[in-house]
Scaffold this active site. Sequence first.
Site, PDB file in Angstrom:
ATOM      1  N   HIS A 268      -6.949  -5.842 -12.556  1.00 53.17           N
ATOM      2  CA  HIS A 268      -7.134  -7.183 -13.115  1.00 53.17           C
ATOM      3  C   HIS A 268      -8.054  -7.122 -14.329  1.00 53.17           C
ATOM      4  O   HIS A 268      -9.039  -6.372 -14.356  1.00 53.17           O
ATOM      5  CB  HIS A 268      -7.727  -8.128 -12.069  1.00 53.17           C
ATOM      6  CG  HIS A 268      -6.800  -8.436 -10.942  1.00 53.17           C
ATOM      7  ND1 HIS A 268      -6.443  -9.724 -10.590  1.00 53.17           N
ATOM      8  CD2 HIS A 268      -6.127  -7.637 -10.069  1.00 53.17           C
ATOM      9  CE1 HIS A 268      -5.619  -9.700  -9.567  1.00 53.17           C
ATOM     10  NE2 HIS A 268      -5.417  -8.428  -9.232  1.00 53.17           N
TER      11      HIS A 268
ATOM     12  N   HIS B 203      -3.852  -6.259   0.591  1.00 48.59           N
ATOM     13  CA  HIS B 203      -3.583  -4.807   0.566  1.00 48.59           C
ATOM     14  C   HIS B 203      -4.733  -3.989   1.170  1.00 48.59           C
ATOM     15  O   HIS B 203      -5.605  -3.488   0.469  1.00 48.59           O
ATOM     16  CB  HIS B 203      -3.201  -4.302  -0.815  1.00 48.59           C
ATOM     17  CG  HIS B 203      -3.933  -4.868  -1.998  1.00 48.59           C
ATOM     18  ND1 HIS B 203      -5.306  -4.904  -2.111  1.00 48.59           N
ATOM     19  CD2 HIS B 203      -3.447  -5.400  -3.150  1.00 48.59           C
ATOM     20  CE1 HIS B 203      -5.644  -5.423  -3.272  1.00 48.59           C
ATOM     21  NE2 HIS B 203      -4.548  -5.739  -3.911  1.00 48.59           N
TER      22      HIS B 203
ATOM     23  N   GLY C  15       2.601   5.764   0.280  1.00 51.40           N
ATOM     24  CA  GLY C  15       2.024   7.094   0.375  1.00 51.40           C
ATOM     25  C   GLY C  15       0.958   7.384  -0.655  1.00 51.40           C
ATOM     26  O   GLY C  15       0.277   8.412  -0.561  1.00 51.40           O
TER      27      GLY C  15
ATOM     28  N   ASP D  24       3.749  -5.392  -3.420  1.00 53.87           N
ATOM     29  CA  ASP D  24       2.825  -5.472  -4.559  1.00 53.87           C
ATOM     30  C   ASP D  24       3.469  -4.839  -5.790  1.00 53.87           C
ATOM     31  O   ASP D  24       2.792  -4.235  -6.633  1.00 53.87           O
ATOM     32  CB  ASP D  24       1.479  -4.818  -4.244  1.00 53.87           C
ATOM     33  CG  ASP D  24       0.380  -5.242  -5.233  1.00 53.87           C
ATOM     34  OD1 ASP D  24       0.529  -6.311  -5.852  1.00 53.87           O
ATOM     35  OD2 ASP D  24      -0.596  -4.493  -5.394  1.00 53.87           O
TER      36      ASP D  24
ATOM     37  N   GLY E  56      -0.493  -1.583  -9.782  1.00 49.14           N
ATOM     38  CA  GLY E  56       0.573  -2.193  -9.007  1.00 49.14           C
ATOM     39  C   GLY E  56       1.504  -1.125  -8.468  1.00 49.14           C
ATOM     40  O   GLY E  56       1.422   0.057  -8.842  1.00 49.14           O
TER      41      GLY E  56
END
Length: 372
Positions: free
Chosen positions: A139, A213, A246, A270, A304
């Site tokens: 961000h 997350h 992963g 995401d 992301g």
Amino acid sequence: MKQAIVSAVVHTGEEIIENGVVIIENGIIISVQSEIPSDIEKIDLGGSHLAAGFIDIQINGGEKYYFSQTPNEETIQDIYDSSLKYGTTHVLPCLISSSRETILEGIQAVRNYMKKHNNGVIGMHLEGPFLNPLRRGAHSIDQVRKPTNEELREIIEKGKDVIKVITIAPECFTEEQLNMLIESGITISIGHSTITHKEAQPYFAKGINLVTHLFNAMTQFGHREPGLVGAVFENEEVYAPVILDGVHCDYAAAKVAYKLKKDKFFLISDATFLGRKVSNFKWDNFDAHLENGFYRNEDGNLAGASISVAEAVQNAYNHLEVSADEAVKMAASRVAAAIGLQDKIGKIKAGFPASFVKFNADLSTIETLDLT
């Protein structure tokens, strides 16, 4: 027109029905039964497995557009159409930390879209801008900020019935501001936060039962300071979504999280973009490029994800040692419960939308079957 889905192994979200029959009419499930009616059109799945369509509550872009860059109806349509290609029938387009004007533009775009389309766009996820700059991740530092009563009140009022989830760092809020948000009815998710294990407890006690997350952009588990991760593990009612690619979360860590959280463990994408069709992206201070199948920024940090929920489901089956039924629950019924929509979506049940995924026994193939 009534239709009957036949010759299917039906995963309802509550049980598995061999040779199940699902009756639908006008895009709605009428019943789930074992008898095959003789007088209506049949959709023969030839023994394939059937489950409710997947739900993605955190998706940033489709195959072409990024919602925070172009928060309009065309982007929303791209996210929805792209998601349908990958087994996801219900989405919350995610707007990351942005200016006040962009946030309001995104809210209005989703509101307008939902008025025109009765489909799987069920609202939006506002991830920020009220985050801790020390855990902001990708961000922009220019957009991350503390809330003011005025801006928070405006977001709540304008976002009514549109914002389904908001990610915040609660340590950036006053008690009054946090209560405003709790009373709004928006599902609050704690993320991009520096709070410790001890500091997390009062927020969970207030009824916040979701984080953003798990493992990413939060304080980690340690034997002297269990961190926010440890607080999630300790509090049974808190839902733990994971980006199961992963890299954002190692499969071994995810396996531990699943063993501890069980029915509170679920999957998100995401995704910056779906399908890995956008290889380079630049917007304001945000940049992402594909590197070995993952999105990273110029500094080499993750920017992301690039997976779909369907890929996450396959990864759960292949790496977490769970059944196919458990893997699809992680992407459907469990997600719906996390955002309070367990009575509307995420199961094969009378009154629910006729949005499905069909798959084979080992989940190596997953296809959307959307009859809404």
